[in-house]
Design a protein around this motif. Structure first.
Motif, PDB file in Angstrom:
ATOM      1  N   GLU A 302     -16.440  -3.405   3.200  1.00 59.12           N
ATOM      2  CA  GLU A 302     -16.253  -3.748   4.357  1.00 59.12           C
ATOM      3  C   GLU A 302     -15.079  -3.327   5.107  1.00 59.12           C
ATOM      4  OE1 GLU A 302     -18.299  -6.778   7.103  1.00 59.12           O
ATOM      5  OE2 GLU A 302     -18.801  -6.082   5.176  1.00 59.12           O
ATOM      6  N   LEU A 303     -14.172  -2.930   4.450  1.00 59.91           N
ATOM      7  CA  LEU A 303     -12.555  -2.828   4.683  1.00 59.91           C
ATOM      8  C   LEU A 303     -12.589  -1.098   4.931  1.00 59.91           C
ATOM      9  CD1 LEU A 303     -10.757  -4.525   2.083  1.00 59.91           C
ATOM     10  CD2 LEU A 303     -11.275  -5.371   4.279  1.00 59.91           C
ATOM     11  N   LYS A 304     -13.400  -0.232   3.919  1.00 59.49           N
ATOM     12  CA  LYS A 304     -12.977   1.112   4.008  1.00 59.49           C
ATOM     13  C   LYS A 304     -13.056   1.829   5.239  1.00 59.49           C
ATOM     14  CE  LYS A 304     -17.092   2.932   1.724  1.00 59.49           C
ATOM     15  NZ  LYS A 304     -17.790   3.098   0.478  1.00 59.49           N
ATOM     16  N   TYR A 305     -14.079   1.465   5.991  1.00 58.05           N
ATOM     17  CA  TYR A 305     -14.237   2.329   7.234  1.00 58.05           C
ATOM     18  C   TYR A 305     -13.425   1.633   8.364  1.00 58.05           C
ATOM     19  CZ  TYR A 305     -18.543   3.526   4.867  1.00 58.05           C
ATOM     20  OH  TYR A 305     -19.581   4.009   3.993  1.00 58.05           O
ATOM     21  N   LYS A 306     -12.708   0.607   8.076  1.00 59.41           N
ATOM     22  CA  LYS A 306     -11.920  -0.141   9.219  1.00 59.41           C
ATOM     23  C   LYS A 306     -10.431   0.264   8.946  1.00 59.41           C
ATOM     24  CE  LYS A 306     -14.577  -2.140  12.329  1.00 59.41           C
ATOM     25  NZ  LYS A 306     -14.469  -3.649  12.367  1.00 59.41           N
ATOM     26  N   ALA A 307      -9.980   0.337   7.619  1.00 57.82           N
ATOM     27  CA  ALA A 307      -8.577   0.331   7.354  1.00 57.82           C
ATOM     28  C   ALA A 307      -8.165   0.651   6.059  1.00 57.82           C
ATOM     29  CB  ALA A 307      -8.112  -1.222   7.267  1.00 57.82           C
ATOM     30  N   THR A 308      -7.065   1.304   6.171  1.00 59.73           N
ATOM     31  CA  THR A 308      -6.339   1.719   4.912  1.00 59.73           C
ATOM     32  C   THR A 308      -5.811   0.633   4.282  1.00 59.73           C
ATOM     33  OG1 THR A 308      -5.735   3.810   6.062  1.00 59.73           O
ATOM     34  CG2 THR A 308      -4.800   3.544   4.037  1.00 59.73           C
ATOM     35  N   ILE A 309      -5.980   0.252   3.100  1.00 64.25           N
ATOM     36  CA  ILE A 309      -5.219  -0.973   2.494  1.00 64.25           C
ATOM     37  C   ILE A 309      -3.973  -0.512   1.565  1.00 64.25           C
ATOM     38  CG2 ILE A 309      -5.489  -2.675   0.714  1.00 64.25           C
ATOM     39  CD1 ILE A 309      -8.073  -2.913   2.813  1.00 64.25           C
ATOM     40  N   MET A 310      -2.871  -1.115   2.365  1.00 67.11           N
ATOM     41  CA  MET A 310      -1.787  -1.123   1.509  1.00 67.11           C
ATOM     42  C   MET A 310      -1.354  -2.094   0.520  1.00 67.11           C
ATOM     43  SD  MET A 310      -1.008   1.572   3.617  1.00 67.11           S
ATOM     44  CE  MET A 310       0.636   1.887   3.919  1.00 67.11           C
ATOM     45  N   ARG A 311      -0.825  -2.025  -0.796  1.00 62.97           N
ATOM     46  CA  ARG A 311      -0.637  -2.867  -1.383  1.00 62.97           C
ATOM     47  C   ARG A 311       0.991  -2.987  -1.709  1.00 62.97           C
ATOM     48  NH1 ARG A 311      -5.187  -0.589  -2.883  1.00 62.97           N
ATOM     49  NH2 ARG A 311      -6.958  -1.589  -3.780  1.00 62.97           N
ATOM     50  N   GLU A 312       1.609  -4.043  -1.696  1.00 59.47           N
ATOM     51  CA  GLU A 312       2.880  -4.178  -1.776  1.00 59.47           C
ATOM     52  C   GLU A 312       2.919  -5.351  -2.759  1.00 59.47           C
ATOM     53  OE1 GLU A 312       4.664  -4.830   1.921  1.00 59.47           O
ATOM     54  OE2 GLU A 312       4.415  -2.738   2.731  1.00 59.47           O
ATOM     55  N   PHE A 313       2.513  -5.206  -4.065  1.00 60.39           N
ATOM     56  CA  PHE A 313       2.547  -6.231  -5.046  1.00 60.39           C
ATOM     57  C   PHE A 313       3.843  -6.571  -5.645  1.00 60.39           C
ATOM     58  CE2 PHE A 313      -2.166  -5.947  -5.922  1.00 60.39           C
ATOM     59  CZ  PHE A 313      -2.638  -6.220  -4.582  1.00 60.39           C
ATOM     60  N   GLY A 314       4.446  -7.830  -5.564  1.00 61.04           N
ATOM     61  CA  GLY A 314       5.684  -8.220  -6.437  1.00 61.04           C
ATOM     62  C   GLY A 314       5.112  -8.568  -7.833  1.00 61.04           C
ATOM     63  N   ASP A 315       6.091  -8.841  -8.594  1.00 57.49           N
ATOM     64  CA  ASP A 315       5.676  -9.535 -10.149  1.00 57.49           C
ATOM     65  C   ASP A 315       5.731 -10.778 -10.005  1.00 57.49           C
ATOM     66  OD1 ASP A 315       6.289  -7.008 -11.574  1.00 57.49           O
ATOM     67  OD2 ASP A 315       8.452  -7.329 -11.810  1.00 57.49           O
ATOM     68  N   LEU A 316       4.603 -11.250 -10.363  1.00 59.13           N
ATOM     69  CA  LEU A 316       4.168 -12.632 -10.272  1.00 59.13           C
ATOM     70  C   LEU A 316       3.862 -13.375 -11.785  1.00 59.13           C
ATOM     71  CD1 LEU A 316       1.519 -12.485  -7.712  1.00 59.13           C
ATOM     72  CD2 LEU A 316       3.926 -12.760  -7.408  1.00 59.13           C
ATOM     73  N   SER A 317       4.466 -14.517 -12.002  1.00 56.32           N
ATOM     74  CA  SER A 317       3.847 -15.215 -13.254  1.00 56.32           C
ATOM     75  C   SER A 317       2.482 -15.510 -13.106  1.00 56.32           C
ATOM     76  CB  SER A 317       4.727 -16.561 -13.302  1.00 56.32           C
ATOM     77  OG  SER A 317       5.969 -16.536 -12.764  1.00 56.32           O
ATOM     78  N   THR A 343     -11.296   0.020  15.658  1.00 58.15           N
ATOM     79  CA  THR A 343     -11.905   1.325  15.078  1.00 58.15           C
ATOM     80  C   THR A 343     -11.136   1.545  13.813  1.00 58.15           C
ATOM     81  OG1 THR A 343      -9.980   2.223  16.530  1.00 58.15           O
ATOM     82  CG2 THR A 343     -12.358   2.552  17.142  1.00 58.15           C
ATOM     83  N   ARG A 344      -9.823   1.876  13.740  1.00 60.27           N
ATOM     84  CA  ARG A 344      -9.290   2.158  12.264  1.00 60.27           C
ATOM     85  C   ARG A 344      -7.732   1.638  12.495  1.00 60.27           C
ATOM     86  NH1 ARG A 344     -10.960   3.991   7.779  1.00 60.27           N
ATOM     87  NH2 ARG A 344      -9.183   3.931   6.241  1.00 60.27           N
ATOM     88  N   GLY A 345      -7.408   0.931  11.498  1.00 50.54           N
ATOM     89  CA  GLY A 345      -6.083   0.423  11.279  1.00 50.54           C
ATOM     90  C   GLY A 345      -5.753   0.180   9.873  1.00 50.54           C
ATOM     91  N   GLU A 346      -4.562  -0.669   9.486  1.00 51.32           N
ATOM     92  CA  GLU A 346      -4.121  -1.046   8.580  1.00 51.32           C
ATOM     93  C   GLU A 346      -4.281  -2.190   7.868  1.00 51.32           C
ATOM     94  OE1 GLU A 346       0.114   0.486   7.939  1.00 51.32           O
ATOM     95  OE2 GLU A 346      -0.488   2.422   7.984  1.00 51.32           O
ATOM     96  N   ILE A 347      -4.513  -2.568   6.789  1.00 53.19           N
ATOM     97  CA  ILE A 347      -4.339  -3.907   6.083  1.00 53.19           C
ATOM     98  C   ILE A 347      -3.419  -3.791   5.144  1.00 53.19           C
ATOM     99  CG2 ILE A 347      -5.434  -5.795   4.946  1.00 53.19           C
ATOM    100  CD1 ILE A 347      -7.975  -5.050   6.633  1.00 53.19           C
ATOM    101  N   THR A 348      -2.349  -4.657   5.279  1.00 55.21           N
ATOM    102  CA  THR A 348      -1.132  -4.551   4.353  1.00 55.21           C
ATOM    103  C   THR A 348      -1.278  -6.006   3.311  1.00 55.21           C
ATOM    104  OG1 THR A 348       0.014  -3.421   5.715  1.00 55.21           O
ATOM    105  CG2 THR A 348       1.263  -4.395   3.702  1.00 55.21           C
ATOM    106  N   VAL A 349      -1.313  -5.869   2.081  1.00 54.70           N
ATOM    107  CA  VAL A 349      -1.413  -7.008   1.236  1.00 54.70           C
ATOM    108  C   VAL A 349      -0.279  -7.282   0.345  1.00 54.70           C
ATOM    109  CG1 VAL A 349      -2.657  -8.253  -0.547  1.00 54.70           C
ATOM    110  CG2 VAL A 349      -3.915  -6.798   1.062  1.00 54.70           C
ATOM    111  N   SER A 350       0.555  -8.163   0.585  1.00 53.77           N
ATOM    112  CA  SER A 350       1.681  -8.074  -0.175  1.00 53.77           C
ATOM    113  C   SER A 350       1.753  -9.648  -0.877  1.00 53.77           C
ATOM    114  CB  SER A 350       3.154  -7.874   0.774  1.00 53.77           C
ATOM    115  OG  SER A 350       3.065  -8.928   1.815  1.00 53.77           O
ATOM    116  N   THR A 351       2.563  -9.356  -1.990  1.00 53.67           N
ATOM    117  CA  THR A 351       2.567 -10.769  -2.999  1.00 53.67           C
ATOM    118  C   THR A 351       3.966 -10.807  -3.310  1.00 53.67           C
ATOM    119  OG1 THR A 351       2.266  -9.465  -4.965  1.00 53.67           O
ATOM    120  CG2 THR A 351       0.271 -10.541  -3.830  1.00 53.67           C
ATOM    121  N   ARG A 352       4.565 -11.929  -3.362  1.00 50.43           N
ATOM    122  CA  ARG A 352       5.975 -11.950  -4.211  1.00 50.43           C
ATOM    123  C   ARG A 352       6.166 -13.439  -4.616  1.00 50.43           C
ATOM    124  NH1 ARG A 352       9.706 -14.759  -0.436  1.00 50.43           N
ATOM    125  NH2 ARG A 352       8.540 -15.139   1.377  1.00 50.43           N
TER     126      ARG A 352
END
Ligand SMILES: Nc1ncnc2c1ncn2[C@@H]1O[C@H](COP(=O)(O)OP(=O)(O)OP(=O)(O)O)[C@@H](O)[C@H]1O
Ligand SMILES: [Mg+2]
Length: 430
Positions: A302-317, A343-352
């Motif tokens: 569902e995501l790949k044609y719409k957006a580039t997925i950026m991951r900014e994962f932090g260290d989580l317990s 049309t096309r964009g970015e989805i940023t997933v971040s965790t902290r």
């Protein structure tokens, strides 16, 4: 309808308890003349027994009696649930103050002194009976009220249980809808690696046959004595025709690709299994980054044609949570984000992690949410998507799940620039 006290003397029964028959008769006659029904007793034990079997409306009780004295009878009457409500008047010729104190300690409601005054007896009797009737009405009201409260509580409990079961069903339905929505994509995802594995295996089969033929010719060369030179020429020609060198080159790559494809299928199936298990109510210690990775995996198509997925994962317990339900939240947010991108964009997933809380933010560069609907997006069935495209349950279910985790979900959005949903859940030590 509220009952009114009747004060009809005939309807009241009064026990007269006195070992002195003269006093007993005098008291009884005074009451009977005024329309009260009386029962006479000469000792406390019999009176007590009768009061328990058939409670009177009032007891006139002489204090000085052999065996059980008036104080004791009064105390026993007031001690028992069945007779506590009966007013007790103590009759005595003892020292007024001492008697009253002792009588009050035993629970007496009023006092009459000997020698009797008929008017006083009747007035005190009438007042106490009146108070008793009011008391009875009050008790009756209380009982009815308690019954009503119990009925209402049970109705509320039933309604709550119904609501809970509807809620659970909705949760399950949303999950099934999400799976349904993603299923076509997932099938495509699985088909793709299966396709090249199948094709590679076909090539490998043909290559294998050619290698076998080649080795067979070589074998012949080694065994055919005297004709080695001519046969070797054949072997080299065959090596060219069969593209043996190319096969040897291509072989490892085909195998590596096939192994990778198989691994991708395994992962997709694993993500799907993790999400669709029906025991979603199970708590487990989970790595939120891994949950998010699974969610991205499931929503990938569902995501790949719409957006580039950026991951900014932090260290989580690791935290104790309902991992599948959180997965459901992440998928809903990711799919919403993809739908918001034209049309096309970015989805940023971040965790902290910060101060005992895990923060998960999903930002998109989509259309944004207009100010006037921002407050409504968490309402069940609120959707701006055309009929059949969205149920409008996604965010309301996300909110439910996050609240159940003791967390919060917030949204910040700017028209034309994008939206960020931030989920915050407490770290719970497993
Ligand atoms: N990232 C986003 N950007 C812009 N609008 C959004 C975003 N997420 C949600 N919305 C708005 O909120 C509405 C409600 O979202 P919700 O997920 O509850 O339902 P839905 O996506 O319409 O349907 P579904 O039940 O299939 O999820 C959407 O219709 C959309 O208008
Ligand atoms: Mg949605």
């Amino acid at each position: 309808m509220t009952e009114q006290p009747t004060f009809n003397n005939v309807s009241h029964t009064i026990f007269v308890v006195d070992d002195d028959l003269f006093s007993q008769q005098l008291l009884g006659d005074t009451l009977a003349r005024n329309g009260y029904a009386t029962r006479h007793f000469s000792d406390g034990t019999t009176a007590l027994q009768a009061a328990r079997e058939e409670p009177p409306d009032l007891v006139l009780l002489d204090v000085m009696m052999p065996d059980l004295d008036g104080f004791e009878v009064c105390r026993l009457l007031k001690e028992s649930e069945a007779t506590r409500h009966i007013p007790v008047v103590l009759v005595t010729c003892l020292n007024e103050k001492v008697m009253k104190l002792q009588g009050m300690a035993a629970g007496a409601d009023d006092f009459i002194s000997k020698p009797f005054d008929a008017t006083e007896i009747l007035l005190r009797t009438r007042n106490l009976l009146r108070m008793k009737e009011y008391g009875d009405i009050l008790k009756d009201h209380n009982e009815r009220l308690e019954l009503q409260v119990r009925e209402r509580t049970s109705e509320l409990e039933t309604a709550y249980n119904e609501l809970k079961s509807i809620h659970d069903r909705l949760l399950q339905q949303d999950k099934m809808a999400t799976i349904g929505l993603l299923m076509a994509g997932i099938a495509h995802e699985i088909n793709n690696p299966v396709g090249f594995i199948t094709s590679n295996l076909g090539s490998l089969k043909k290559y294998g046959e050619r290698l076998a033929e080649f080795i067979f010719e070589q074998d012949k060369a080694i065994t055919a004595d005297g004709q080695v030179v001519r046969i070797m020429e054949n072997v080299f020609a065959l090596r060219n025709t069969l593209k043996i060198d190319h096969i040897l080159e291509d072989f490892p790559q085909l195998l590596a690709e096939s192994a990778d494809g198989a691994d991708r299928i395994r992962k997709i199936v694993q993500d799907l299994k993790c999400f669709s298990r029906t025991d979603g109510a199970e708590q487990a210690s989970a790595d939120i980054n891994q949950c998010m990775e699974s969610a991205i995996g499931i929503a990938h198509n569902e995501l790949k044609y719409k957006a580039t997925i950026m991951r900014e994962f932090g260290d989580l317990s690791h935290t104790l949570c309902y991992p599948q339900q959180l997965g459901q939240v992440f998928i809903n947010l990711l799919v919403n984000a993809a739908h918001a991108i034209d049309t096309r964009g970015e989805i940023t997933v971040s965790t902290r992690q910060d101060n005992g809380w895990i923060f998960i933010a999903i930002s998109d560069t989509g259309c944004g949410i207009p100010e006037d609907i921002r407050l409504r997006i968490f309402e069940p069935f609120f959707t701006t998507k055309e009929a059949g495209k969205g149920t409008g349950l996604g965010l309301s279910i996300c909110q439910d799940i996050i609240l159940k985790h003791g967390g919060e979900i917030e949204v910040v959005s700017e028209i034309g620039a994008g939206t960020t949903f931030t989920v915050k859940i407490p770290v719970v030590e497993p």
